[in-house]
Write a protein that holds these residues in place. Structure first.
Motif, short mmCIF file in Angstrom:
data_model
loop_
_atom_site.label_atom_id
_atom_site.label_comp_id
_atom_site.label_asym_id
_atom_site.label_seq_id
_atom_site.Cartn_x
_atom_site.Cartn_y
_atom_site.Cartn_z
N PHE A 996 5.72 2.66 6.10
CA PHE A 996 6.19 3.93 6.64
C PHE A 996 7.00 4.74 5.63
N LEU A 997 6.64 4.67 4.38
CA LEU A 997 7.31 5.46 3.36
C LEU A 997 6.32 6.44 2.73
N ASN A 998 6.87 7.34 1.88
CA ASN A 998 6.07 8.32 1.14
C ASN A 998 5.20 9.14 2.09
N ASP A 999 3.88 9.18 1.87
CA ASP A 999 3.06 10.05 2.70
C ASP A 999 2.92 9.53 4.13
N LYS A 1000 3.23 8.24 4.34
CA LYS A 1000 3.09 7.67 5.68
C LYS A 1000 4.46 7.62 6.39
N PHE A 1001 5.39 8.41 5.86
CA PHE A 1001 6.76 8.36 6.40
C PHE A 1001 6.77 8.67 7.90
N ASP A 1002 7.54 7.84 8.65
CA ASP A 1002 7.66 8.04 10.10
C ASP A 1002 9.15 8.10 10.44
N TYR A 1003 9.59 9.28 10.78
CA TYR A 1003 11.03 9.49 11.01
C TYR A 1003 11.55 8.61 12.16
#
Length: 1984
Positions: A996-1003
Motif C-alpha cells: 500500500f505504498l507509492n502508486d498503490k497508496f491507501d490512505y
C-alpha cells in the motif's frame, strides 16, 4: 579473592548492617539479597528492591535460602525455591507495606487498621506454612485463607487481580490466553458474585425465659413450621429450663444450642416460622397451693412464633426476645401457633407484659461440611443437630436414617362414671418382639438424650383432648420387626393424693407380616380398657387383639361400637425400610415368578426415594430376570432399566449416579446382557422414523450413556470370561447400531417435528458415550464413529430449528471430551468442528457457545518442544487460521458495536462472550509463526481483500485496547494482549509497506495503522511511570517497554511514506502530539522529529504551516486539560541543546531550515501556551482553591484571544471560567465573564449551531438568553446598575419587535432592580495589592503584582491568611519595598500583600448633592482602574521640635490592565506612578479633609440623617480640644514662620491657602457649635459649654479676634441651615450623606493596622518617625479594635501614633458600629485602626513634646468618594515613575481636578484671595508640564465667592496639582490608598470617556493639552466592561461631565439610554482615544 558463588545465591538479612566500611552495602532486617561473589566471610551483591546499588556485607548477617537461577551470567535472575504462595505473599506484603504507610498519611484510618490486621494474619499463616507441620488438608485450608486475604487486600488497595490455579500464581506465558482469560474471569466472577447456597441451616441458642410468674421448671420445644401447608417441617429441639428460666445444664452447650439442618431455599419464605412451645412441669393449676403430694404434671405454659424471613434481613447473630402468648381456652392449645400466625387475637393473649424468651437466631448458608470448617468453634464446643422431617432436597448415598416420628393427635374418652371430664395423660413405650421395653428409644426432641418412656401433656378436665405432641423413635432397623408402641392412658387426680390412675391402653405394631412398615398417615387406634398395670405385663396377650378401628373385622361389633378412640400420625424416614409392597414384590421375584410382569410394570409408579434406597438390589433383580428369561422379559427389563437411569437424572437423586457407577464397575455381573441391550436399543432406534409417539424413545435415548456403560462392561466381562470370543460379532453389532443412528440423524425435518426433538435428545447424550467406546475401540476408531455420526446430520440449516443449537452443544462437549484431547483423534475431528463453528459464527448464532468451543480448542494447542508435535500443532493452527480468523475478527467487530443489553445477567453474558472471543483471537495470534503469517497474507486473492483484512484487524486491536475491554484490575491480561498486538503489528507492517505504498497508496489503511499505534502507546496499562518500582521491574523484565517499540515502528513507517506524508497533515498532528506527551524520553526523542518533518512538508506544500500550528494548538489544549504532558516536555520543544538519543531537539532541527523564523515563532507560541496549560492543569487538580483556578483560566482565556485569536477555544474557556465563578459564588464576575460571549453576538437572526450546552437557535435568541442569565447574575452579585443597562437593551429589542409581554416583564425587572438599589444594603469591598515573586509560582502569577477585590467582610488579615492557605509554601514578605532580582529569580514563593484605596472614575455622581449613599456606593467601588497607597517619610534633617516641617508623603498610583470588578477578582498591575507630596501640601490636605468631614456631619445633623448627635460631638471635641492644646499651632510654627517663607518663596500661595483653611475651620466650627447647641441633649450640655469655652481659646491661639472680611461677607450658608451657599455648586463636599459615609467607612473597612491610640487627645505625642522603618510591630488585641467607632479627631493637625508596620500580625481595624466609645479607648488607640482614607499623614510622625505642648490628636473623617480634589489644577503634570516603596499609604484626599473646559471645580472652602506659588513637592524622575490658564465665564453672585462656589480659573490656575490626600494616616503593610487627580488624567479639551459634552459652548481660551500619556490608550482594553461597550443600541452609562454648568440641574442617575444614544461622544464626532475598545475577533461565531 572474590569468587563467583555457585549455590549461595539468595538470602534474607537477619540483622541490620550499616555499611559504614568502604564499598559496604547498608542492609535492613528482612531485606532479600542476591549474592554475586564471596570472599572470606563476606558476600558481594545487591538488595533485590534496588538492584542498581551493589556492595559488600558480612555473610553472618545473611540467612541463605535455596534458589534456582534463570539466565545464568550477567543478567541472571534468582527465584527462591519455595512454595509459590509464600513467594507471592512476601512480594505482596512488601508492596502493601509502602501503601499501608500512605493510608496513614492520607488519614484513611479504617482501611489502615483493617489492612494492618490482615497483614498480621497473613504473617501468622506464613509462619505456619514455613514451619511445615501442617497436615495436607490443613495446609490446603491455610493456603486458601492466605490467597483470599491477599485478594481482599489487593482489591482494597486497587492492585491487580492475580490469576491463580490451585492457590499458585500462574505465569501467563506458560498457559494459553484462553485459559488465562478463564482463570481471570473465574476469579473476577467469584469476587463479584458469590453463588447463592442451595442449603441453609438455622442456628438456635436458648438464653433464658424472662417472666414474673415462674417458679416451676420448664420444657421448651422449637420446631420449624410451614404456615402454608399447616405442618411441621422439622423435628423438635428440646431444652429444659430451671425455675429461674435459665438452661438447666449451662455447661453442656449442645443442650441449649442446635442447628436445624438441610433447609432448602424454598423453606426461606415469609410463611415458614420457628414455633416455640413452652411446657411447665408442676401442679395442675398454676395458682394452686402446694399439695401434699409431689406429683408433677406437664402443663401448657405458652407459645412464641417468629418468621424465618425476618432472619434474612436481621444482622448475623442478633439476640431476639420472643413474645410468649397463652391460649384463652386450654382445649385450643394444639392450635395456638396457628392462631398466632393467623393473628386470631380473640383466641390468645400475652402471658404477661414482661414475659419473653431470649434466643439467638442465625441463618447459616452452605453445606454442613463447609460450616464445620468455617464455624469450627461452634461444632467443637457442641451443638445438637435437629433434622428435617423426611429427606432433604438432595439425598446422599451414604446417608443412614431410621427414624419413626409419631404425633399424639387427639383422643375421645368417656367420663368413666365421673361428674367432670378426665385429666388424661398418655405414657408412651416402645417394646421389642419379646415384650421388653426398649431402653432409650423415645426422644421428645433433639438436645436432650432419649428416654425410656414419654409422658404427654395433661389438659385439664378434657375428654376430647388435642395434644399435638411429636416424638421420635430412633429404633434400629434390625429391631423393627416384631416391635410395637404402647400408649397407656391415665387419669390424673387433682385430689390430695394426686395419683395417676390407669384406665386404658392402645398399641400399634411397627411392621406388618409381609415386611412392610407402618404406613405413613393418621391411624385411629382402639382404646382397650384396663385398670391394672399387671395386665399389661404380658404383651403377647393383647398383641393378638386388633389395634386400629379401620382394621377391625366386621364381626367385632363390641369394639366397633365404642366411642373411645385415640388418633396418632406416623411418619417414617428410613434409608433401609420400605412401606411399599410393590417394591417388596419385585425384590422377591423368585418367590413369586408369576408376579414378575406385574412388578416390572408397577416399578415406574414407585416413589423414586424408595427405588434409590434399594438401588443395588433393584438392579441385581433386573439383570437376574434378564439373564433367566431375556426373550420373555427383555423389553420390560430394558424399560425398567431406562426408568431407573432417568430417575438418577433428577436433581434430588443425582448423587446416586456414583452409586450406579460403582455398581457397574464392581457389582454388575451380566456378562451376556450386552447382546440383549444392543438388540433392544437398535430395535428402538430403527422405529424412530416411523413411530408416532416419540416420548418413550426419547427416554431411551436419554439413558443411552448408562446403557452403553452396561453394554461395554458386559462385553468386557464376557471377553474376560471367554478370552475375547465373538469380538467380530460385537463390532459388527456396534457398527450396525451406529448405522441405524446415522440413518435417523440424517432425516431432514422442518421446524420442531418429533423426530427433530428425538435427534436433539440423542445429540445431548452422544458425547457421554465416547469414553465408554474408548474402553474397547481405538482412538481413531471412535473418532471415526463421531465424525461420521456428526457428519450425517442434515447440512441445510433452518434458523429456527432447535437442532442447530443442540448440535453446537454436542460439538462443545466433544471438544471438552477426552477423545478430542488426544492429538491423533483431534486431527480427525477438527475439520468437522471448524465447519460447524464457521457456519454459526458467520450467521452470528449461539455466539456464547461458539466462544466456549473455540476457547477449549485453543487452550489445548501448546507449542510443543519436539518436532513431530510441533508439526501437528502448526497444522492445527493453520487450519483454524484459514477457517476462523476472518470470521472471528468480524464477530468481535459485530458484537462490540452492538448496543449492550439492559439486563444484568444478559450484560454479563454479553461481556463474557466478547472477552472469550478476544481471548481466542489473542491465543490464535500468539500461536502464529512467520510461516502462518506468510500463508495468511498470500491467501488473499486481491488487494481489496487484504485491505479489508488489515482494516478489520486494526479496528479489532483498537477495540482490544479500550479501557472497558477488561476490568480495571486485569493488568496481566492487558499486558498479554499488548504483547500479542505489537508482535502482530510488526508482522503486518511489512504487508502494509509492500502493498500500500507509492502508486498503490491507501490512505485509510495507513490512517488506521497510525491511529492504532497512537492509542496503543497511550493506554494507561503501559504507562510504567505510574506503577510501583517492583511492578515496573517485572513488566520491563517480561515485555520491555512496548511503547518505545511501537514508537520506533511509527517513526520507521512515517519515514517510508515519502510524499504521502502530506495526506496526514494536519490530521495526524493531534495523535502524534499525544504520543510525545508520554513521559518516556526515548519515545519523545523518536517522535518529535516527526513534527519537524510535518512542518517541512507543509511548508513545501503551502509556503507556511498554519494548519500545523492550528492543529497543534487545539490538540495541546485538549490533551493538557486531560492531564498529559509535563515541564520536561515544554523544554524538549523549546530547548536548543541536543537531547540524548538519536535525534536532536525540534528547535535545533528547525534552526537549520529556511523557514526558521516562523518555526521558532511557532515553538515560542506553543511553549507559552504550554506554560499556561500546565498551570491550568495543575490548578484544576482536585483540592486546589477556586481563586487559583479562576486566575489561571483568565490567563489562558486572554492568551487565546489576544495571542492566538482562537475564537472557539476562547468561548470554551469563557464558559469554564463562568462555571468556576458560579461555583465560588462570584456572581458579579460570572456576569462579566458571560458578557464576553454576549458581546461577540449581535441582534440578528443568523442561525447558530448547537454548541456547548446551547441548543441550535438564532443569534438573537442566544443573545437574549445570555442577557437574561447575566442580569440574573448581576442581581445575585448586587451589581444592579449593570443589570439595569442590560434590561434597557433587552427592552429596546422587545419594543422594536412589539413584544409587549416581554417588554412589560423587562420593565418590571428593571424597576425591581431600582428598588433593590434603594432598599438593600451593599457591602463595600476592600482592595488588596498582592505581589507574587519567585520561580515557583505558576506562570500566570510569576513575578507579577495584582490588585484583588476582597470578599464580603474580608479584611487584610483574613485576606492574607487566605492567600497563604492557597499557596501553603509561600513566604509572606515582611516589608513593602519592591523586591530585587534575587527574589524574582529565587526557587521559592514570596507573597507581598497590603491594602490599597480605589480611585473612582465616576466623580460626578459622587460630588452631586442629594444622591443617596446607596447609589454612590456603587460608583465608589465599581469600574475602578486605579488604586493608591501613601508612604510617609522624612526628607532632610528631622526637626525634633516640629517634625511636620520635614514630613513628606510618597504616593504610588497603580493602574490595572482591566477595571475591577471584571472577569476576575484580581487583575494585573500595568503601570505604577510615583509622586511625592511636600509637608505643606500634606498639611493643606489634612485640614481640607477635616473641614470636609465637619461640613458633612453638620449637614447630616441638620437634615436629621443622623440617629444621634454623638459623631458630631466627638468630631467637634476632637478638633477644638486638639487645637487648644496646640494642634494647628504646629502648622503655624512649621509654615508661617519667617524662615520658612523666606526659604520657600514658591510656597506663598500654598501658605495663604493653609491660612485660609485654618480660618475656614474656625468658621465651620463656630457654625457647627451653633448647630450642636440646637440638637444637643440635656445631659451633654456641660460638654457643649466646655467646647464653646475651648473654641474661644482656640480662636485666640490662632490670633483670630473676628473673621476676616471675606469670611464675614460670605457666611457659610447651608441648605436647611447647612454650610453651603450655592445649591448648584458642583462639588458637594458637605453632602447630606457625607457623615453617614464617614461612619460606614470607618466601620466597614476593617483593614488591619498596628493597633495604636485612635482617640488620643494630644496632637503630637508620638514616637520618633524612625519607627516607620521598623517592620516587626505587634498588634494589640483585635477584640478591642473590633469594637471601635469612628471618632471625630480632636484636631485638624492630629498625629496618629505609629506602631511598627507589619503585614502578618496586623490587627483588624475597627468595625462600624455605634458612635459611643469607651473612655479608655480615646487616649489609647485613636489612630490605631484608621483606614488609609482616615488617617492623617502626620499621625505616624508625632513630635515627642512636653505634655503641655502636645496638641490632641484627631481623626480625619471619611468623605464620600471620589478622592480627587477638583479644585487643584496641575501646573506640573507627572509621568509615572517606578516606586521603590510599596509600603504604607496615606489616605487619599479629595483631589481637585480641572474639568475639560478649563473650569475649576472647587471644594466648599471659605473664600480666599488669589494666590500663586511654585510647587513644593519633589517629583521623582518626572517632568513638570505647565497648564495654561483658562478664564471661564461663570454665573456666580457678585460678591466674593463663598467656600461652596466655583472659583475663577485665575485663582487656581497656577496652584500646584497633586492628588491630595485628605488623610495622612499611615497603614503599616496594609491598605494602600490611591488618589486620582483629574488634572493629571484628562487633557484639557477632552471629555472623560463616554460623557455627554456640556450644553454650553466652551470658552475660547482652553487649557493646552498635557504631555502625559493618556490613561490606557495603548493597552488592550477589556472587551467586557458593561460601561465601555460600543453598541449603537446600548447606553454607555458613564457619569455625566464634571463641567455641567451650575444652573443645569443634574440628570437622574444612572443616565437614560436615549440621552446617551443621541449624545455625541466628542465635539468633533470622534470617540475619545482613551475609551477602551474590544479587540475585534474574527466573526466565526456563526458556527457557534
Amino acid at each position: 579473592m572474590w569468587i563467583p558463588t555457585e549455590h549461595e545465591k539468595y538470602g534474607v538479612v537477619l540483622a541490620s548492617f550499616r555499611g559504614t566500611i568502604q564499598h559496604g552495602l547498608p542492609l535492613e532486617i528482612g531485606d532479600t539479597v542476591q549474592i554475586l561473589e564471596k570472599c572470606e566471610g563476606w558476600y558481594r551483591g545487591f538488595i533485590l528492591k534496588n538492584p542498581n546499588v551493589k556492595g559488600i556485607f558480612p555473610s553472618s548477617y545473611i540467612h541463605l535460602k535455596n534458589a534456582h537461577v534463570k539466565n545464568k551470567g550477567q543478567f541472571e535472575t534468582v527465584i527462591p525455591d519455595e512454595d509459590s504462595v509464600i513467594t507471592e505473599m512476601t512480594s505482596t506484603l512488601r508492596d502493601w507495606g509502602a501503601m499501608w504507610k500512605q493510608l496513614y498519611v492520607k488519614n484513611e484510618g479504617d482501611l489502615f487498621h483493617r489492612l494492618w490486621h490482615v497483614m498480621n494474619e497473613i504473617l501468622d499463616l506464613r509462619r505456619q506454612v514455613l514451619v511445615g507441620h501442617l497436615t495436607h488438608d490443613r495446609l490446603r485450608d491455610v493456603k486458601q485463607h492466605i490467597t483470599a486475604r491477599l485478594d481482599w487486600g489487593n482489591e482494597q488497595l486497587g492492585l491487580d487481580l492475580v490469576p491463580r490455579r490451585e492457590f499458585s500464581m500462574v505465569d501467563p506465558d506458560e498457559i494459553s490466553v484462553t485459559e488465562l482469560y478463564r482463570l481471570m474471569e473465574h476469579r473476577h466472577r467469584k469476587k463479584e458474585t458469590s453463588t447463592p447456597a442451595s442449603t441453609h441451616h438455622l442456628f438456635v441458642h436458648v438464653k433464658s425465659l424472662m417472666s414474673a410468674n415462674l417458679g416451676e421448671e420448664l420444657e421448651v420445644f422449637f420446631h420449624i413450621y410451614d404456615g402454608r401447608e399447616n405442618r411441621p417441617l422439622s423435628e423438635r429441639f428440646f431444652v429444659r429450663l430451671n425455675k429461674s428460666g435459665l438452661p438447666k445444664s449451662p455447661e453442656k452447650t449442645e443442650r441449649q444450642c442446635t442447628l436445624f439442618v438441610d433447609l432448602g431455599s424454598s423453606d426461606l419464605r415469609k410463611d415458614v416460622y420457628i414455633v416455640v412451645h413452652i411446657i411447665r412441669i408442676g401442679r395442675m393449676g398454676a395458682g394452686e397451693k402446694k399439695n401434699q403430694c409431689n406429683v408433677q404434671y406437664r402443663r401448657p405454659f405458652g407459645c412464641a412464633v417468629v418468621s424465618i424471613a425476618d432472619l434474612l434481613t436481621a444482622d448475623s447473630k442478633d439476640d431476639h426476645l420472643l413474645k410468649v402468648y397463652t391460649c384463652n381456652t386450654e382445649s385450643e392449645w394444639s392450635q395456638i401457633h396457628e392462631n398466632i400466625i393467623k393473628k386470631a387475637n380473640s383466641r390468645y393473649n400475652l402471658s404477661g407484659s414482661n414475659t419473653g424468651l431470649a434466643v439467638a437466631l442465625q441463618l447459616l448458608h452452605g453445606d454442613i461440611d463447609q460450616l464445620r470448617r468455617e464455624y469450627m468453634v461452634l461444632f467443637t464446643r457442641g451443638v445438637s443437630i435437629t433434622r428435617k422431617l423426611g429427606f432433604s432436597d438432595v439425598i446422599m448415598p451414604g446417608e443412614m436414617r431410621n427414624d419413626l416420628y409419631i404425633t399424639l393427635e387427639k383422643g375421645e374418652f368417656e367420663k368413666g362414671g365421673k361428674s367432670v371430664a378426665r385429666n388424661v395423660e398418655i405414657t408412651v413405650y416402645v417394646l421389642d418382639i419379646d415384650g421388653q421395653i426398649l431402653k432409650g428409644h423415645v426422644a421428645a426432641g433433639s438436645g436432650e438424650p432419649s428416654v425410656d418412656e414419654y409422658h404427654s401433656l395433661v389438659l385439664y378436665h378434657n375428654n376430647s383432648p388435642r395434644w399435638g405432641d411429636q416424638i421420635k423413635l430412633p429404633i434400629p432397623v434390625d429391631m423393627f420387626r416384631g416391635s410395637h408402641v404402647r400408649f397407656e392412658f391415665r387419669h390424673c387426680s387433682t385430689k390430695d393424693k394426686g395419683e395417676k390412675k390407669l384406665f386404658g391402653y392402645s398399641f400399634v405394631p411397627l411392621m406388618q407380616e409381609d415386611g412392610r412398615t407402618l404406613p405413613d398417615g393418621t391411624h385411629e387406634l382402639i382404646i382397650h380398657k384396663c385398670e391394672e398395670n399387671t395386665s399389661l405385663a404380658d404383651c403377647s396377650r393383647y398383641l393378638k387383639q386388633p389395634f386400629s378401628k379401620p382394621n377391625l373385622p366386621s364381626n367385632n361389633q363390641t369394639l366397633k361400637g365404642t366411642k373411645e378412640s385415640f388418633w396418632i400420625t406416623s411418619f417414617l424416614c428410613s434409608t433401609k425400610l420400605t412401606q411399599n409392597g410393590d417394591m417388596l414384590d419385585l425384590l422377591k421375584w423368585r418367590a413369586h415368578p408369576e408376579r414378575i410382569n406385574d412388578s416390572l410394570s408397577k416399578l415406574k409408579e414407585i416413589d423414586g426415594s424408595e427405588i434409590v434406597k434399594f438401588l443395588q438390589d433393584t438392579l441385581d433383580t433386573l439383570f437376574g430376570i434378564l439373564d433367566e428369561s431375556s426373550q420373555r422379559y427383555g423389553l420390560k427389563v430394558f424399560d425398567s432399566l431406562v426408568h431407573i437411569i432417568n430417575l438418577l437424572q433428577d436433581s434430588k437423586f443425582q448423587h446416586f449416579k456414583p452409586v450406579m457407577d460403582t455398581y457397574i464397575e464392581s457389582h454388575f455381573a451380566g456378562a451376556l446382557s450386552y447382546r440383549d441391550l444392543i438388540k433392544v436399543l437398535k430395535w428402538y432406534v430403527d422405529r424412530i422414523v416411523d413411530a408416532e409417539h416419540q416420548d418413550h424413545i426419547q427416554q431411551v435415548l436419554k439413558a443411552s450413556e448408562y446403557i452403553f456403560k452396561y453394554i461395554i462392561q458386559s462385553r468386557r466381562l464376557f471377553s474376560l470370561a471367554t478370552g475375547g470370543q465373538n469380538e467380530e460379532e460385537f463390532r459388527v453389532c456396534i457398527h450396525e447400531l451406529f448405522m441405524s443412528i446415522r440413518f435417523f440423524l440424517s432425516q431432514e425435518n422442518k421446524g420442531t417435528t418429533p423426530v427433530a426433538q428425538t435427534q436433539a435428545v440423542f445429540l445431548r447424550t452422544f458425547p457421554a458415550i465416547y469414553g465408554e467406546l474408548l474402553k474397547i475401540f481405538t482412538v481413531r476408531e471412535v473418532a471415526g464413529f463421531v465424525r461420521e455420526t456428526l457428519g450425517s446430520l442434515p447440512t441445510t440449516v433452518h434458523p429456527d430449528c432447535p437442532l442447530e443449537a443442540v448440535k453446537l452443544q454436542c460439538i462443545a462437549k466433544t471438544v471438552e471430551s477426552q477423545l478430542y484431547i488426544n492429538p491423533d483423534s483431534r486431527c480427525i475431528l477438527l475439520p468437522v468442528v471448524l465447519r460447524v463453528l464457521q457456519a454459526h459464527m458467520q450467521e452470528q448464532r449461539d455466539l456464547v457457545m461458539c466462544a466456549q468451543i473455540l476457547s477449549s480448542m485453543l487452550s489445548l494447542i501448546k507449542k510443543e518442544e519436539n518436532g513431530t508435535a510441533e508439526l501437528v500443532v502448526s497444522e492445527e493452527v493453520e487450519l483454524i487460521v484459514e477457517s476462523l480468523l476472518g470470521v472471528l475478527l468480524r464477530t468481535i467487530l459485530e458484537i462490540s458495536n452492538r448496543p449492550q443489553p439492559a439486563g444484568t445477567s444478559m450484560r454479563l453474558q454479553f461481556q463474557d462472550v466478547t472477552g472469550e472471543f478476544v481471548a481466542c483471537l489473542l491465543a490464535l495470534l500468539r500461536q502464529m509463526s512467520d510461516k502462518h503469517y506468510q500463508k495468511l497474507l498470500q491467501a488473499f486473492s486481491s488487494k481489496d481483500d487484504l485491505r479489508d483484512f488489515l482494516l478489520h484487524i486494526f479496528t479489532v486491536f483498537r477495540i482490544l485496547i479500550r479501557p472497558e475491554m477488561f476490568p480495571k484490575d486485569w493488568t496481566v491480561m492487558r499486558l498479554v494482549t499488548n504483547n500479542v498486538i505489537i508482535t502482530t503489528v510488526l508482522y503486518l507492517s511489512d504487508a502494509l509497506r509492500k502493498n500500500f505504498l507509492n502508486d498503490k497508496f491507501d490512505y485509510k489503511v495507513w490512517d488506521s495503522y497510525f491511529y492504532l499505534s497512537v492509542i496503543f502507546i497511550n493506554q494507561p496499562c503501559l504507562q510504567l511511570e505510574s506503577f510501583s518500582p517492583s511492578k515496573r521491574k517485572k513488566i520491563l523484565e517480561k515485555y520491555g517497554d512496548m511503547r518505545v517499540m511501537m514508537g520506533c515502528e511509527i517513526f520507521s513507517m512515517w519515514q517510508n511514506l515519502g510524499e504521502h506524508k502530506l495526506n496526514f497533515i494536519p490530521a495526524m498532528i493531534g495523535p502524534f502530539l499525544e504520543v510525545t506527551l508520554v513521559p518516556q524520553p526515548d519515545l519523545r526523542n523518536v517522535m518529535i522529529p516527526i513534527f519537524h518533518d510535518m512542518m517541512d512538508w507543509e511548508q513545501r506544500r503551502s509556503g507556511n504551516f498554519k494548519q500545523v500550528e492550528a492543529k497543534l494548538i487545539d490538540k495541546l489544549d485538549s490533551l493538557m486539560s486531560e492531564g498529559k504532558g509535563d515541564e520536561t516536555y515544554r523544554e524538549l520543544f523549546n530547548s536548543i541543546i541536543p537531547l540524548f538519543g538519536p535525534y536532536p531537539s525540534l528547535l535545533k532541527k528547525i534552526e537549520r531550515e529556511t523557514w526558521r523564523e516562523s518555526g521558532i515563532s511557532l515553538i515560542a507560541t506553543v511553549t507559552r501556551l504550554m506554560e499556561r496549560l500546565l498551570d491550568y492543569r495543575d490548578c484544576m487538580k482536585l483540592g486546589e482553591v477556586d481563586g487559583k483556578k479562576i486566575g489561571c483560566t483568565v490567563s489562558l482565556l486572554n492568551f487565546y484571544k489576544t495571542e492566538l485569536n482562537k475564537e472557539e477555544m476562547y468561548i470554551r474557556y469563557i464558559h469554564k471560567l463562568y462555571d468556576l465563578h458560579l461555583k465560588a459564588q462570584n456572581y458579579t464576575e460570572a456576569s462579566y465573564t458571560l458578557l464576553l460571549y454576549d458581546e461577540l453576538l449581535e441582534w440578528s437572526d443568523r442561525p447558530l449551531r448547537e454548541f456547548l450546552n446551547y441548543p441550535m437557535q438564532s443569534e438573537w435568541q442566544r443573545k437574549e438568553y445570555l442577557h437574561l442569565t447575566i442580569i440574573q447574575n448581576f442581581d445575585r452579585g448586587k451589581c444592579w446598575e449593570n443589570g439595569i443597562i442590560l434590561c434597557r437593551e433587552l427592552a429596546d429589542q422587545y419594543e422594536s419587535y412589539y413584544d409587549y409581554r416581554n417588554l412589560s416583564k423587562m420593565r418590571m425587572m428593571e424597576a425591581s432592580l431600582y428598588d433593590k438599589i434603594m432598599d438593600q444594603q451593599r457591602l463595600e469591598p476592600e482592595f488588596f495589592r498582592v505581589g507574587f515573586y519567585g520561580k515557583k509560582f505558576p506562570f500566570f502569577l510569576r513575578n507579577k503584582e495584582f490588585v484583588c477585590r476582597g470578599h464580603d467582610y474580608e479584611r487584610l488579615e483574613a485576606f492574607q491568611q487566605r492567600m497563604l492557605n492557597e499557596f501553603p509554601h509561600a513566604i509572606a514578605m515582611q516589608h513593602v519595598n519592591q523586591p530585587d532580582q534575587t527574589i524574582y529569580q529565587a526557587d521559592a514563593q514570596y507573597l507581598q500583600i497590603y491594602a490599597v484605596t480605589p480611585i473612582p472614575d465616576s466623580q460626578d455622581v459622587l460630588q452631586r448633592d442629594g444622591v443617596p449613599d446607596n447609589i454612590k456606593s456603587f460608583y465608589k467601588f465599581n469600574h475602578i482602574w486605579r488604586f493608591r497607597y501613601d508612604r510617609p517619610f522624612h526628607k532632610g534633617t528631622k526637626d525634633k521640635e516640629n517634625e511636620f516641617k520635614s514630613l513628606w508623603v510618597e504616593r504610588t498610583t497603580l493602574t490595572l490592565i482591566q477595571s475591577l470588578p471584571g472577569i476576575s477578582r484580581w487583575f494585573e498591575v500595568e503601570k505604577r506612578e510615583l509622586v511625592e507630596v511636600s509637608p505643606l501640601e500634606n498639611a493643606i490636605e489634612v485640614i481640607e479633609n477635616k473641614n470636609l468631614q465637619l461640613r458633612t456631619l453638620i449637614s447630616q445633623c441638620q437634615s436629621r440623617q443622623m440617629q444621634n448627635i454623638n459623631p458630631l460631638t466627638m468630631c467637634l471635641n476632637g478638633v477644638i480640644d486638639a487645637a487648644v492644646n496646640g494642634g494647628l499651632a504646629r502648622y503655624q510654627e512649621a509654615f508661617f514662620v519667617k524662615d520658612y517663607i523666606m526659604n520657600h518663596p514658591e510656597d506663598g500661595e500654598k501658605i495663604g491657602r493653609l491660612r485660609e483653611l485654618m480660618f475656614e475651620q474656625a468658621h465651620i466650627l463656630e457654625y457647627g457649635l451653633a448647630v450642636h447647641e440646637k440638637f444637643v441633649p440635656q445631659d451633654m450640655r456641660p460638654l457643649h459649654k466646655k467646647l464653646v469655652d475651648q473654641f474661644h481659646l482656640m480662636k485666640s491661639s490662632l490670633g483670630i479676634q473676628e473673621f476676616p472680611a471675606y469670611v464675614r461677607a460670605s457666611p457659610v450658608h447651608f441648605t436647611n441651615g447647612s454650610p453651603r451657599t450655592c445649591r448648584n455648586s458642583v462639588p458637594s463636599i458637605i453632602s447630606p450623606d457625607g457623615g453617614r459615609g464617614v461612619a460606614r467607612r470607618s466601620f466597614q473597612r476593617r483593614t488591619s493596622y498596628p493597633a495604636v491610640n485612635r482617640y488620643s487627645s494630644s496632637s503630637l505625642s508620638s514616637q520618633a518617625s524612625n519607627e516607620v522603618s521598623n517592620i516587626t510591630g505587634q498588634s494589640e488585641s483585635s477584640d478591642e479594635v473590633f469594637n471601635m467607632q469612628p471618632s471625630p479627631s480632636t484636631s485638624s493637625l492630629s498625629s496618629n501614633h505609629s506602631a511598627s508596620p507589619n503585614v502578618t500580625s496586623s490587627a483588624p481595624s475597627s468595625a462600624r458600629g455605634s458612635p459611643q466609645m469607651a473612655e479608655k479607648h480615646k487616649h489609647s488607640r485613636e489612630n490605631a485602626c484608621l483606614s488609609p482614607r482616615e488617617r492623617p499623614v502626620s499621625a505616624i510622625f508625632p513630635n515627642p513634646l512636653d505634655p503641655a505642648q502636645r496638641a490632641p490628636a484627631h481623626q480625619i473623617g471619611d468623605t464620600t468618594l471620589p478622592r480627587s480634589d477638583p479644585n487643584l489644577s496641575a501646573p506640573d503634570k507627572v509621568r509615572p515613575a517606578p516606586s521603590s516603596w510599596s509600603l504604607d499609604s496615606v489616605k487619599e484626599g479629595m483631589p481637585h481636578s480641572s474639568d475639560s473646559g478649563g473650569r475649576m471645580l472647587c471644594p466648599p472652602v471659605p473664600p480666599r484671595p488669589p494666590y500663586s506659588g511654585s510647587s513644593a513637592k519633589n517629583m521623582r524622575s518626572q517632568s513638570p508640564v505647565p497648564t495654561s490658564r483658562s478664564p471661564q465665564k461663570t454665573t456666580v453672585p457678585p460678591f466674593t465667592p463663598s467656600p461652596t462656589e466655583c472659583q475663577s480659573a485665575s485663582l487656581v490656575s497656577n496652584s500646584p496639582v497633586l492628588s491630595g490626600s485628605y488623610s495622612s494616616g499611615i497603614s503599616s503593610l496594609s491598605r494602600c490608598s490611591v488618589s486620582e487627580a483629574s488634572g493629571t488624567e484628562l487633557p484639557t479639551g477632552d471629555h472623560p470617556p463616554h460623557q455627554l459634552p456640556p450644553p454650553t459652548t466652551l470658552p475660547n481660551s482652553v487649557s493646552s493639552s498635557s504631555d502625559e500619556p493618556i490613561r490606557r490608550e495603548n493597552k488592550t482594553p477589556p472587551p467586557y466592561s458593561v460601561y465601555e461597550r460600543n453598541n449603537p443600541r446600548r447606553p454607555v452609562p458613564l457619569p455625566h461631565s464634571l463641567s455641567i454648568p451650575p444652573q443645569t440641574d443634574p440628570p437622574a442617575l444612572p443616565p437614560k439610554p436615549h440621552q446617551l444614544r443621541t449624545g455625541s461622544m466628542k465635539l468633533d464626532g470622534t470617540a475619545d482615544p482613551r475609551v477602551p475598545r474590544p479587540r475585534p475577533l474574527p466573526r466565526k461565531v456563526s458556527q457557534l
